[in-house]
Design an enzyme around this catalytic site. Structure first.
Site: not given
Ligand SMILES: NC(=O)c1ccc[n+]([C@@H]2O[C@H](COP(=O)([O-])OP(=O)(O)OC[C@H]3O[C@@H](n4cnc5c(N)ncnc54)[C@H](O)[C@@H]3O)[C@@H](O)[C@H]2O)c1
Length: 253
Positions: A144, A157
């Site tokens: 991220s 985080y």
């Molecule tokens: N959305 C953003 O702006 C953003 C920015 C930078 C990084 N990220 C990263 O991208 C990745 C995906 O995030 P997103 O935005 O799609 O979030 P989201 O919350 O929409 O999706 C995350 C998914 O991960 C699953 N999950 C959580 N804990 C878990 C576990 N222990 N085992 C298996 N699955 C698990 C959840 O059930 C969910 O389906 C994450 O690593 C997040 O930190 C997101």
């Protein structure tokens, strides 16, 4: 017409929703067989159903990425179902507490480390092991922008996401001569439930988010999925150890 990942099999964690779901659909569109791995059963099965409606192949494996046995099971299932493991996207992640360090809850710190950092490490550990036996592959993990610059109240985080970029480099160096590439992506702000939930609760924060990236607005999950597709395909055959920022210019400031 041939797809970018035709004939490959890809495991995508956290693919019940958000970036993982968009990436699972994109890989299927480009010809890959997909293992959808998540703790959320209903959402995971919906992703599989969407892929099958497109005429693709996918299976759901209930997986908690912080558990070694679950990671091993997800990899074994991929090989049993699709005959190989070519791409692993370690994407599952959580926010953890959003608090200044003094108020930050210790259990919450352990949890965010377990899911975001240990989960990626376990994916690399068992994913590389399987790929070594299977003729190589590409592993991509989700970091991220919060792992490259500090964001107040996100100490846990941020530490996990900085760690993801570093263990990605370790894996890249350790297996560079063995046909295994390891890269990460660093999204900025993406329209997924993780961020939309925060924006719905706090309009001031939502406005800050919309103005944060020089390009303006937030990324669509598909824009992140396309970068993951590049890193998992042979188009990036000489790219390893890299964290690819997908953040509308944020880190150039
Ligand atoms: N959305 C953003 O702006 C953003 C920015 C930078 C990084 N990220 C990263 O991208 C990745 C995906 O995030 P997103 O935005 O799609 O979030 P989201 O919350 O929409 O999706 C995350 C998914 O991960 C699953 N999950 C959580 N804990 C878990 C576990 N222990 N085992 C298996 N699955 C698990 C959840 O059930 C969910 O389906 C994450 O690593 C997040 O930190 C997101």
């Amino acid at each position: 017409m041939s797809g970018l990942v035709d004939g490959k099999s890809a495991i995508i964690t956290g693919s019940a929703q958000g970036i993982g779901e968009a990436t699972a659909l994109r890989y299927a569109e480009e010809g890959a067989d997909v293992v959808v791995a998540d703790v959320l059963v209903e959402g995971g099965e919906e992703t599989v159903a969407q892929i099958e409606e497109m005429g693709g192949n996918a299976v759901f494996v209930e997986t908690d990425v912080s558990q070694a046995a679950d990671i091993q099971n997800m990899i074994t299932t991929c090989i049993e179902e699709f005959g190989s493991i070519d791409v692993l996207f370690n994407n599952a992640g959580i926010d953890g507490p959003i608090e200044p360090i003094v108020e930050y809850d210790e259990e919450g710190f352990d949890e965010v480390i377990d899911v975001n950092l240990k989960g990626v490490w376990l994916g690399l550990k068992y994913g590389v092991e399987a790929m070594l036996e299977d003729g190589g592959g590409s592993i991509i993990s989700t970091s991220s922008i919060g792992g490259q610059v500090a964001v107040p109240e996100y100490s846990g985080y941020g530490a996990t996401k900085a760690g993801v970029s570093l263990i990605t480099k370790s894996a890249a160096l350790e297996y560079a001569t063995e046909g295994i590439r390891a890269n990460a992506i660093a999204p900025g702000l993406v329209k997924t439930p993780m961020v939309e939930n925060i924006m719905q609760e706090d309009e001031e924060m939502a406005e800050q988010f919309r103005n944060m990236e020089p390009m303006g607005g937030l990324a669509d999950p598909e824009e992140i999925a396309n970068s993951v597709l590049f890193l998992g395909s042979d188009l990036s055959s000489r790219v390893t150890g890299h964290t690819l920022a997908v953040e509308g210019g944020f880190l150039s400031q």
